[in-house]
Design a protein around this motif. Sequence first.
Motif, PDB file in Angstrom:
ATOM      1  N   ARG A 289      83.734  91.555   3.730  1.00 28.60           N
ATOM      2  CA  ARG A 289      84.980  90.999   3.207  1.00 28.60           C
ATOM      3  C   ARG A 289      85.745  92.112   2.509  1.00 28.60           C
ATOM      4  O   ARG A 289      85.145  93.008   1.913  1.00 28.60           O
ATOM      5  CB  ARG A 289      84.704  89.865   2.211  1.00 28.60           C
ATOM      6  N   PHE A 290      87.074  92.061   2.607  1.00 28.10           N
ATOM      7  CA  PHE A 290      87.896  93.116   2.032  1.00 28.10           C
ATOM      8  C   PHE A 290      89.001  92.531   1.165  1.00 28.10           C
ATOM      9  O   PHE A 290      89.533  91.449   1.440  1.00 28.10           O
ATOM     10  CB  PHE A 290      88.518  93.967   3.144  1.00 28.10           C
ATOM     11  N   ASP A 291      89.327  93.279   0.102  1.00 29.71           N
ATOM     12  CA  ASP A 291      90.496  93.000  -0.723  1.00 29.71           C
ATOM     13  C   ASP A 291      91.420  94.181  -0.524  1.00 29.71           C
ATOM     14  O   ASP A 291      91.321  95.198  -1.207  1.00 29.71           O
ATOM     15  CB  ASP A 291      90.094  92.867  -2.193  1.00 29.71           C
ATOM     16  N   GLY A 292      92.325  94.058   0.453  1.00 29.10           N
ATOM     17  CA  GLY A 292      93.124  95.203   0.854  1.00 29.10           C
ATOM     18  C   GLY A 292      92.238  96.214   1.562  1.00 29.10           C
ATOM     19  O   GLY A 292      91.604  95.906   2.567  1.00 29.10           O
ATOM     20  N   GLU A 293      92.146  97.438   1.019  1.00 29.36           N
ATOM     21  CA  GLU A 293      91.307  98.473   1.612  1.00 29.36           C
ATOM     22  C   GLU A 293      89.917  98.530   0.985  1.00 29.36           C
ATOM     23  O   GLU A 293      89.075  99.319   1.417  1.00 29.36           O
ATOM     24  CB  GLU A 293      91.982  99.841   1.453  1.00 29.36           C
ATOM     25  N   HIS A 294      89.670  97.712  -0.029  1.00 31.71           N
ATOM     26  CA  HIS A 294      88.407  97.778  -0.755  1.00 31.71           C
ATOM     27  C   HIS A 294      87.443  96.683  -0.283  1.00 31.71           C
ATOM     28  O   HIS A 294      87.812  95.513  -0.202  1.00 31.71           O
ATOM     29  CB  HIS A 294      88.654  97.641  -2.257  1.00 31.71           C
ATOM     30  N   ALA A 295      86.212  97.101  -0.003  1.00 35.44           N
ATOM     31  CA  ALA A 295      85.190  96.143   0.416  1.00 35.44           C
ATOM     32  C   ALA A 295      84.703  95.350  -0.794  1.00 35.44           C
ATOM     33  O   ALA A 295      84.495  95.904  -1.872  1.00 35.44           O
ATOM     34  CB  ALA A 295      84.019  96.876   1.065  1.00 35.44           C
ATOM     35  N   LEU A 296      84.538  94.047  -0.608  1.00 32.02           N
ATOM     36  CA  LEU A 296      84.026  93.174  -1.663  1.00 32.02           C
ATOM     37  C   LEU A 296      82.519  93.010  -1.502  1.00 32.02           C
ATOM     38  O   LEU A 296      81.982  93.186  -0.404  1.00 32.02           O
ATOM     39  CB  LEU A 296      84.702  91.801  -1.573  1.00 32.02           C
TER      40      LEU A 296
END
Length: 215
Positions: free
Chosen positions: A85-92
């Motif tokens: 899962r991603f929040d923009g370019e950052h992996a959650l």
Amino acid sequence: MSLRQLRRRSTALLRDGGLLQALRAELSHELSSSSPQSQGHQVGSSVMGFKLEWDDPRAQDVVLRRHGDAEGEEIAVSAMLGPLRFDGEHALPRNARMKVCIKKIGLEPVLHFDCSIFRRQAEELVDGFGYGSSDFAVKGAYYHPSVGSLGVYKYRGPRFSSLDPQLQSGLKEYLVTRGIGIELTSFLIEHLHRKEHNQYVNWLRTLEGAYAKDA
């Protein structure tokens, strides 16, 4: 290093575009930034009252089972990490998917629950792994007339989220009273992340070994 070895190494670097160096750097980073796999839980060992029944290092899932508890039930729990899962370019932080099957010993019907395990404190990390507590949510509840009918649905029932909230809470509490609680779910999500990390390290080692033959 001899001139001949230097020439061979230079030729290899030109051939793989520096891939071998990149693989070694990534492997070194992974080995130095995390603690080794815990040795406390092997197949056959006890985990929160369950027996760790399946944990192949090459597989994604893990299976635990409990036989003949006070309720005269057999409980099987399987879990694996969910998708990225991603929040923009950052992996959650990845959640985990968990299935729980419960049957009375000597009887055929099976209760089957699909659940999601998630971190309560996503930033509580030690050595790259989450040691914070977790919780789980029930996503579906099903009845099967026998073990052989698992995966075969004539009527799946209503969407779990559409059930009365008290009924939803009651079904979750039913699992909690049978050992599906915070301690077990925290173990599962941490163990699965460590399992995936070990698989990634082994994959890097395999690639590094393959390219090192030409170096």
